[in-house]
Design a protein around this motif. Structure first.
Motif, PDB file in Angstrom:
ATOM      1  N   LEU A   1      -4.969  11.011  -1.436  1.00 15.45           N
ATOM      2  CA  LEU A   1      -5.490   9.661  -1.588  1.00 15.45           C
ATOM      3  C   LEU A   1      -6.175   9.245  -0.293  1.00 15.45           C
ATOM      4  O   LEU A   1      -5.589   9.341   0.787  1.00 15.45           O
ATOM      5  CB  LEU A   1      -4.368   8.673  -1.916  1.00 15.45           C
ATOM      6  CG  LEU A   1      -3.579   8.899  -3.201  1.00 15.45           C
ATOM      7  CD1 LEU A   1      -2.584   7.756  -3.410  1.00 15.45           C
ATOM      8  CD2 LEU A   1      -4.500   9.035  -4.396  1.00 15.45           C
TER       9      LEU A   1
ATOM     10  N   GLY B   1     -10.131   8.014  -4.116  1.00 19.82           N
ATOM     11  CA  GLY B   1      -9.983   6.800  -3.324  1.00 19.82           C
ATOM     12  C   GLY B   1      -8.888   5.910  -3.885  1.00 19.82           C
ATOM     13  O   GLY B   1      -8.583   5.952  -5.089  1.00 19.82           O
ATOM     14  N   TRP B   2      -8.311   5.099  -3.003  1.00 22.04           N
ATOM     15  CA  TRP B   2      -7.264   4.161  -3.416  1.00 22.04           C
ATOM     16  C   TRP B   2      -7.437   2.877  -2.617  1.00 22.04           C
ATOM     17  O   TRP B   2      -7.510   2.898  -1.379  1.00 22.04           O
ATOM     18  CB  TRP B   2      -5.874   4.750  -3.170  1.00 22.04           C
ATOM     19  CG  TRP B   2      -4.795   3.994  -3.871  1.00 22.04           C
ATOM     20  CD1 TRP B   2      -4.254   4.273  -5.089  1.00 22.04           C
ATOM     21  CD2 TRP B   2      -4.109   2.815  -3.399  1.00 22.04           C
ATOM     22  NE1 TRP B   2      -3.292   3.353  -5.416  1.00 22.04           N
ATOM     23  CE2 TRP B   2      -3.183   2.442  -4.403  1.00 22.04           C
ATOM     24  CE3 TRP B   2      -4.193   2.035  -2.253  1.00 22.04           C
ATOM     25  CZ2 TRP B   2      -2.342   1.329  -4.273  1.00 22.04           C
ATOM     26  CZ3 TRP B   2      -3.371   0.922  -2.119  1.00 22.04           C
ATOM     27  CH2 TRP B   2      -2.454   0.589  -3.115  1.00 22.04           C
ATOM     28  N   TRP B   3      -7.501   1.740  -3.353  1.00 24.71           N
ATOM     29  CA  TRP B   3      -7.731   0.430  -2.718  1.00 24.71           C
ATOM     30  C   TRP B   3      -6.753  -0.567  -3.313  1.00 24.71           C
ATOM     31  O   TRP B   3      -6.705  -0.757  -4.539  1.00 24.71           O
ATOM     32  CB  TRP B   3      -9.176  -0.004  -2.981  1.00 24.71           C
ATOM     33  CG  TRP B   3      -9.647  -1.162  -2.159  1.00 24.71           C
ATOM     34  CD1 TRP B   3      -9.149  -1.599  -0.972  1.00 24.71           C
ATOM     35  CD2 TRP B   3     -10.760  -2.022  -2.467  1.00 24.71           C
ATOM     36  NE1 TRP B   3      -9.871  -2.682  -0.514  1.00 24.71           N
ATOM     37  CE2 TRP B   3     -10.858  -2.952  -1.405  1.00 24.71           C
ATOM     38  CE3 TRP B   3     -11.663  -2.090  -3.525  1.00 24.71           C
ATOM     39  CZ2 TRP B   3     -11.827  -3.948  -1.392  1.00 24.71           C
ATOM     40  CZ3 TRP B   3     -12.632  -3.068  -3.503  1.00 24.71           C
ATOM     41  CH2 TRP B   3     -12.716  -3.990  -2.447  1.00 24.71           C
TER      42      TRP B   3
ATOM     43  N   LEU C   1      -2.071  11.678   2.350  1.00 28.22           N
ATOM     44  CA  LEU C   1      -2.570  10.311   2.483  1.00 28.22           C
ATOM     45  C   LEU C   1      -3.499  10.250   3.693  1.00 28.22           C
ATOM     46  O   LEU C   1      -3.076  10.495   4.826  1.00 28.22           O
ATOM     47  CB  LEU C   1      -1.407   9.329   2.680  1.00 28.22           C
ATOM     48  CG  LEU C   1      -0.332   9.312   1.591  1.00 28.22           C
ATOM     49  CD1 LEU C   1       0.846   8.439   2.024  1.00 28.22           C
ATOM     50  CD2 LEU C   1      -0.919   8.794   0.281  1.00 28.22           C
TER      51      LEU C   1
ATOM     52  N   TYR D   1      -7.337   6.107   1.577  1.00 26.40           N
ATOM     53  CA  TYR D   1      -7.138   4.668   1.504  1.00 26.40           C
ATOM     54  C   TYR D   1      -7.638   3.926   2.742  1.00 26.40           C
ATOM     55  O   TYR D   1      -7.460   2.712   2.866  1.00 26.40           O
ATOM     56  CB  TYR D   1      -5.657   4.341   1.262  1.00 26.40           C
ATOM     57  CG  TYR D   1      -4.736   4.597   2.436  1.00 26.40           C
ATOM     58  CD1 TYR D   1      -4.358   3.557   3.278  1.00 26.40           C
ATOM     59  CD2 TYR D   1      -4.228   5.868   2.693  1.00 26.40           C
ATOM     60  CE1 TYR D   1      -3.508   3.772   4.352  1.00 26.40           C
ATOM     61  CE2 TYR D   1      -3.368   6.095   3.752  1.00 26.40           C
ATOM     62  CZ  TYR D   1      -3.012   5.046   4.578  1.00 26.40           C
ATOM     63  OH  TYR D   1      -2.182   5.264   5.640  1.00 26.40           O
TER      64      TYR D   1
ATOM     65  N   MET E   1       1.152   3.614  -3.485  1.00 28.44           N
ATOM     66  CA  MET E   1       0.582   4.953  -3.409  1.00 28.44           C
ATOM     67  C   MET E   1       1.639   6.017  -3.681  1.00 28.44           C
ATOM     68  O   MET E   1       1.400   6.975  -4.426  1.00 28.44           O
ATOM     69  CB  MET E   1      -0.056   5.193  -2.039  1.00 28.44           C
ATOM     70  CG  MET E   1      -1.346   4.446  -1.796  1.00 28.44           C
ATOM     71  SD  MET E   1      -2.292   5.066  -0.355  1.00 28.44           S
ATOM     72  CE  MET E   1      -1.096   4.850   0.964  1.00 28.44           C
TER      73      MET E   1
ATOM     74  N   THR F   1       0.829  -1.207   0.000  1.00 29.51           N
ATOM     75  CA  THR F   1       0.000   0.000   0.000  1.00 29.51           C
ATOM     76  C   THR F   1       0.863   1.257   0.000  1.00 29.51           C
ATOM     77  O   THR F   1       0.664   2.168  -0.813  1.00 29.51           O
ATOM     78  CB  THR F   1      -0.941  -0.004   1.213  1.00 29.51           C
ATOM     79  OG1 THR F   1      -1.881  -1.079   1.072  1.00 29.51           O
ATOM     80  CG2 THR F   1      -1.701   1.307   1.335  1.00 29.51           C
TER      81      THR F   1
ATOM     82  N   SER G   1      -6.037   7.948   5.916  1.00 30.50           N
ATOM     83  CA  SER G   1      -6.569   6.632   6.255  1.00 30.50           C
ATOM     84  C   SER G   1      -7.590   6.708   7.381  1.00 30.50           C
ATOM     85  O   SER G   1      -8.012   5.682   7.902  1.00 30.50           O
ATOM     86  CB  SER G   1      -5.432   5.687   6.676  1.00 30.50           C
ATOM     87  OG  SER G   1      -4.868   6.097   7.907  1.00 30.50           O
TER      88      SER G   1
ATOM     89  N   THR H   1       1.117   5.807  -7.898  1.00 31.79           N
ATOM     90  CA  THR H   1      -0.057   6.666  -8.040  1.00 31.79           C
ATOM     91  C   THR H   1       0.305   8.144  -7.901  1.00 31.79           C
ATOM     92  O   THR H   1       0.020   8.952  -8.786  1.00 31.79           O
ATOM     93  CB  THR H   1      -1.132   6.288  -7.009  1.00 31.79           C
ATOM     94  OG1 THR H   1      -1.456   4.897  -7.154  1.00 31.79           O
ATOM     95  CG2 THR H   1      -2.398   7.116  -7.214  1.00 31.79           C
TER      96      THR H   1
END
Length: 326
Positions: A236, A262-264, A214, A238, A131, A127, A216, A135
């Motif tokens: 992002l 979004g980031w998965w 980032l 995540y 990222m 991850t 979360s 990304t």
């Protein structure tokens, strides 16, 4: 074999049971893996609660990540051997003693890595790496702003900042972790309960804001990160630890041309080719092997003690991973 299962969605400590079920057998092109180590990740607990983006049919065995040894090979398998330490990718739940996977999805682990770091080499390191490098494509010298910085992903971001020469602004909820993160190489640490995050970020960046963030956590914490983005910045999302909506002022998107997306990790693996997956693991194993990336382990529990293990994994002050072994 022993397997941790749940027949209904709910609180992990309430719905998880340990059952004896038949062990699977490898078919053509498959390998049988004796799973030895499994970390408890937030994503596992979201699945058990029925709150994840993809949910299994019940009853189900949880567990996205782990490592074990090949103990059986099916017909036609020539590139995997009995006794080989591997990461079984795509298995239907790793919180059990044996799983069967296609041989190509049993990722061989270099010997110096060991089963503990191998078991935690997938979800969090991948991850952070993907990222940052694929990304966002963070450039050397730039700031990366993140919340939940004392989480395992957060620590990997700090570690990668040291390796890739970008700077990190790390937002935490507890002031007790500030010195520890600074000792790891965090450039700046902000405790949300003590400081105005947006004001501090703008002071650090000369009023420009950051290009990369980032999130979360979501909720108010994520909104503060979004408000700290500079012109053309990208955040992002995540994770959703707070379980709260992320509220963003439209002017931030409109006048700064900022991007929130979004980031998965699951989506990346669904579209990746086998060669891309192998290349990713080659990179991660190299970074783990040379000490750039390291996952702290705080406790180990036998499968039989899974309820106690999930309680430990959800302690807010936990500084690393809880493992299920056996």
């Amino acid at each position: 074999m022993r397997a941790v299962r749940f027949a209904s969605f709910g609180e992990p400590a309430d719905v998880l049971t340990v059952e004896n079920i038949p062990a699977p057998q490898p078919g053509p092109g498959q390998v049988l893996v004796r799973v030895q180590v499994r970390p408890i990740n937030p994503s596992d607990l979201f699945v058990i609660r029925g709150l994840y983006g993809a949910l299994p049919r019940l009853p189900a065995v949880p567990g996205f990540e782990g490592a074990g040894v090949i103990v059986g090979v099916g017909e036609g398998v020539t590139d995997r051997t009995i006794g080989q330490l591997v990461i079984p990718m795509g298995a239907s739940g790793l919180w059990q003693e044996y799983v069967v996977v296609p041989a190509a999805r049993a990722i061989p682990v270099p010997e110096p890595i060991g089963d503990r770091q191998a078991a935690t080499a997938f979800v969090n390191p991948a991850t952070a790496w993907l990222m940052l490098t694929e990304t966002l494509r963070v450039e050397p010298g730039e700031w990366v702003l993140q919340n939940a910085a004392s989480s395992v992903v957060g620590r990997h971001v700090i570690q990668l900042g040291q390796r890739l020469n970008f700077r990190t602004i790390n937002v935490v909820r507890r002031r007790e972790v500030i010195d520890e993160l600074r000792a790891m190489g965090a450039d700046e640490v902000i405790c949300e309960q003590d400081e105005n995050v947006v004001a501090r970020v703008h002071a650090l960046t000369g009023g420009k804001g950051v290009r990369y963030a980032l999130d979360s956590v979501g909720g108010a914490s994520g909104a503060r990160l979004a408000a700290s983005l500079g012109a053309g910045g990208t955040m992002l999302v995540y994770g959703a630890i707070a379980g709260e909506s992320l509220t963003i002022h439209p002017g931030m998107l409109l006048f700064r041309s900022a991007t929130i997306r979004g980031w998965w990790l699951t989506h990346w693996f669904q579209s990746a080719t086998p060669s891309q997956v192998q290349s990713l693991f080659d990179t991660l194993f190299r970074l783990i092997g040379d000490g750039t990336l390291s996952t702290p382990i705080v406790a180990e529990y036998d499968l039989a003690d899974v309820r106690e293990a999930v309680r430990e994994a959800e302690r807010k002050t936990r500084p690393g991973k809880v493992l299920l072994v056996g």
